[in-house]
Design a protein around this motif. Structure first.
Motif, mmCIF file in Angstrom:
data_model
loop_
_atom_site.group_PDB
_atom_site.id
_atom_site.type_symbol
_atom_site.label_atom_id
_atom_site.label_comp_id
_atom_site.label_asym_id
_atom_site.label_seq_id
_atom_site.Cartn_x
_atom_site.Cartn_y
_atom_site.Cartn_z
ATOM 1 N N SER B 216 -17.623 25.028 -32.127
ATOM 2 C CA SER B 216 -16.342 25.719 -32.025
ATOM 3 C C SER B 216 -15.430 25.263 -33.152
ATOM 4 C CB SER B 216 -15.685 25.404 -30.693
ATOM 5 O OG SER B 216 -14.442 26.072 -30.608
ATOM 6 N N VAL B 217 -14.756 26.212 -33.783
ATOM 7 C CA VAL B 217 -13.765 25.808 -34.773
ATOM 8 C C VAL B 217 -12.405 25.653 -34.102
ATOM 9 C CG1 VAL B 217 -14.858 26.712 -36.829
ATOM 10 C CG2 VAL B 217 -13.484 28.239 -35.423
ATOM 11 N N ASN B 218 -12.284 26.220 -32.936
ATOM 12 C CA ASN B 218 -10.988 26.200 -32.284
ATOM 13 C C ASN B 218 -11.174 26.073 -30.782
ATOM 14 O OD1 ASN B 218 -8.469 26.744 -31.197
ATOM 15 N ND2 ASN B 218 -7.923 27.987 -32.952
ATOM 16 N N ARG B 243 -6.071 30.289 -39.176
ATOM 17 C CA ARG B 243 -5.719 28.875 -39.093
ATOM 18 C C ARG B 243 -4.209 28.665 -39.070
ATOM 19 N NH1 ARG B 243 -10.382 25.980 -42.540
ATOM 20 N NH2 ARG B 243 -11.971 27.405 -41.845
ATOM 21 N N LEU B 244 -3.792 27.728 -38.258
ATOM 22 C CA LEU B 244 -2.399 27.268 -38.311
ATOM 23 C C LEU B 244 -2.402 25.865 -38.907
ATOM 24 C CD1 LEU B 244 0.597 27.593 -37.667
ATOM 25 C CD2 LEU B 244 0.116 26.628 -35.416
ATOM 26 N N ALA B 253 -5.301 27.578 -33.965
ATOM 27 C CA ALA B 253 -4.975 28.969 -34.277
ATOM 28 C C ALA B 253 -3.469 29.157 -34.230
ATOM 29 C CB ALA B 253 -5.641 29.901 -33.290
ATOM 30 N N LYS B 254 -2.996 30.219 -34.892
ATOM 31 C CA LYS B 254 -1.564 30.531 -34.833
ATOM 32 C C LYS B 254 -1.168 30.875 -33.409
ATOM 33 C CE LYS B 254 -0.852 32.099 -39.530
ATOM 34 N NZ LYS B 254 -0.907 33.256 -40.419
#
Lengths: 327, 304
Positions: B216-218, B243-244, B253-254
């Motif tokens: 998972s990236v987020n 990306r935030l 995430a934003k």
């Protein structure tokens, strides 16, 4: 052993890249081309041109075939008959039968045959292979390769849509990489889109989407694109997973130097060209060094796989490849 | 606006409870559900009968797949708008019955496919419709997040990519599907952890989908597909999860794409309009996933 002697055949764009790389790798090069452009290219790099294929092959360690694909077979067979090692620009041949003939002849004669699959020499791909081969990713499970490029000039040659057209060369990179890391392929399916038959004008758009099933059970997806515009000129990306983890790469990621505005031209830096690493490795092999990272069987596998992809795209079926001697 | 979340899903309950004007109700005889409802400050009843008697304006269906048809039909029966998770049902017949029940009751069956609700995706859709990439040829979609269910990568990931393709193609029905899969990473036969699906549409468009498991990236907000829409004049990439902040080898995430989805859904219910993929899109995705499963098994393309 002294300086490696190479006969470069052809004087087009690829011949220029290879010649530059051979010179940087320390080889002595003679150039022959039947299109009258050999003198000019040779002069530019301070090497000599010769007037016939026979003169080119006479006494050299290796020939480097950079002519249009259709003439690879004839030149390769002449070199093998003369006992001269062969480096050949990809694809070795547009037909699997011809490629088999060349590889069989080379193996019977004990002549080395190294295909110029340059992406294997590009640092991210070389690193990927080391990671997979060393077991760093565990058991390989799934790989995705995307190669997107702009072809800067009209397509010459006569490659039908049925034989893969403009996607043949491009698709070869991806299938070669998948075969390199995950081994033999038993099934290929592909969709090809666009007016891909050659000859074709510059900026012709084509997209190939292939799925390979490897004998190990791993699967690969290859996406191969020619774009209408030169933005970016080439983009390569991959993502590979195994039981030990996932690794990915995108050539759009920032590299060592990035400049913006009018100054950008002055700061271009791309590191050593993969072509130089490639020709150096081949030259070392000719001088008695270790075997290069790829050989005749890889050339044949890549041709088989690209032809299987084209056949699948044409027929609408998945193409099964025999396990013994599979690509 | 009263919205029932059936069954209890903490993320949905929390995100909805934070929205002004929304009154969440959850159901279940279980003490844990009651305790969670109290903690989140939402209403709780013991049974589904009691929930439907409260006449919720909308029902979010997050239950196990086998119970979704019953829940959706009961929601339609009380005139509630429905937001249902993928897949609508195990089989196409059940899914179609759900679509029909909602149509007969005059309620909209909406499929919970967060990226489809993104305002950025609306721009992508419109831009492609306005020939922004020329003629659309190929859609690449990659959804590589960790496995969530025993069903495997095809069930967990493919529908969300297919919804985005479906929206851009205006509901075009796929005519051929090819897929290959393996379970090398999951280590459990039957739970595929890697899968590629190639889908061909009658217009000639091809969708090349990677729904393999991956890190998972987020983790906080969940992952969404990474899409590339390729035309003969250009291409456009889209993610609903930009990306935030980066850090800790992850990124934030934003916004949570599910929060965007729920906000859009609630606004649409309030205003009596439609948003997001409908039940028919859910049925089309289900059909492609089932064909993909068959193709992965036989090694041959499946004609629909």
């Amino acid at each position: 052993m002294g300086q490696v002697e190479v006969a470069l055949i052809g004087a087009g764009l690829i011949a220029r890249l290879h010649l530059d790389a051979w010179v940087l790798a320390g080889a002595s090069v003679r150039v022959y081309s039947d299109d009258g452009r050999a003198e000019e290219l040779a002069a530019e790099f301070g090497v000599r041109a010769v007037g016939s294929l026979g003169a080119a092959l006479d006494g050299v360690d290796a020939v480097d075939i950079c002519t249009p694909t259709g003439s690879h077979h004839q030149i390769a067979m002449a070199a093998i008959a003369a006992g001269v090692a062969v480096v050949c620009e990809k694809p070795l041949s547009a037909s699997t039968a011809e490629a088999e003939e060349i590889v069989d002849a080379a193996e019977r004669a004990g002549v080395p045959l190294y295909p110029a699959h340059d992406l294997r020499f590009s640092p991210p791909f070389a690193r990927l292979h080391r990671l997979v081969a060393s077991g760093g990713l565990g058991r390989g499970a799934v790989a995705r390769f995307t190669v997107t490029g702009f072809h800067p000039r009209p397509w010459i040659g006569q490659v039908s849509a049925r034989a893969g057209g403009i996607l043949t060369d491009q698709m070869l990179h991806g299938v070669d990489l998948a075969h390199w890391i995950f081994g033999d392929v038993v099934r290929v399916h592909a969709y090809y889109q666009g007016d891909i038959a050659t000859p074709a004008p510059a900026g012709t758009v084509g997209v190939g989407t292939a799925v390979l099933t490897h004998a190990s059970g791993a699967i690969s997806q290859i996406v191969s694109r020619w774009t209408a515009k030169q933005l970016p000129p080439i983009r390569v990306a991959f993502r590979v997973s195994g039981t030990g983890g996932t690794v990915d790469y995108d050539s759009e990621w920032p590299q060592e130097v990035r400049a913006t505005g009018g100054a950008a031209e002055k700061f271009q830096y791309h590191g050593e060209s993969p072509f130089v690493a490639e020709m150096r490795e081949f030259a070392q092999a000719f001088a008695g060094g270790p075997e290069p990272r790829l050989g005749a069987r890889d050339a044949l596998a890549a041709v088989r796989l690209t032809q299987a992809a084209a056949e699948s795209a044409w027929s609408g079926r998945a193409v099964e490849l025999p396990v013994k001697g599979a690509a | 606006m009263k919205i029932a979340v059936l069954s209890f899903d903490e993320d949905y309950v929390r995100l909805l409870a934070e929205m002004p004007g929304v009154e969440v109700v959850v159901a279940g005889p279980d003490d844990r559900v009651r305790a969670a409802a109290d903690r989140l400050g939402v209403a709780h009843v013991d049974s589904w009968d009691e929930v439907f008697a409260l006449r919720p304006r909308a029902v979010v269906v997050t239950s196990e797949v086998a119970r979704r048809r019953d829940l959706v039909e009961r929601a339609a029966g009380v005139g509630a708008q429905v937001l249902c998770e993928h897949p609508l049902a195990v089989g196409e017949a059940d899914a179609q019955a759900m679509v029909d029940a909602c149509a007969a009751a005059g309620v909209r069956l909406t499929v919970a496919s967060p990226a489809c609700f993104s305002p950025a995706f609306a721009v992508v859709r419109q831009g492609i419709a306005d020939s922004g990439v020329g003629e659309l040829l190929t859609v690449h979609g990659a959804f590589n997040s960790p496995g969530r269910s025993r069903g495997g990568a095809l069930d967990d990931h493919a529908p969300y990519v297919l919804d985005l393709v479906d929206a851009v193609l205006g509901g075009e029905v796929a005519d051929q599907v090819y897929a290959q899969a393996n379970s090398i990473v999951s280590g459990q036969p039957g739970t595929e952890s890697a899968a590629f699906v190639s889908v061909r549409y009658p217009s000639g468009v091809v969708a090349a989908i990677d729904c393999s498991w991956g890190p998972s990236v987020n983790q906080r907000a969940g992952d969404t597909p990474e899409m590339t829409f390729v035309g003969d004049q250009g291409s456009v990439e889209f993610t609903a999860n930009p990306r935030l902040l980066g850090g800790f080898d992850r990124w934030e995430a934003k916004t949570d794409p599910r929060s965007v989805m729920l906000t859009e859904f609630v606004a649409a219910v309030a205003e009596g309009r439609a948003v997001g993929p409908d039940g028919a899109a859910g049925v089309r995705a289900l059909r492609v996933v089932r064909a993909a499963r068959e193709s992965a098994r036989t090694g041959r393309p499946v004609d629909l």
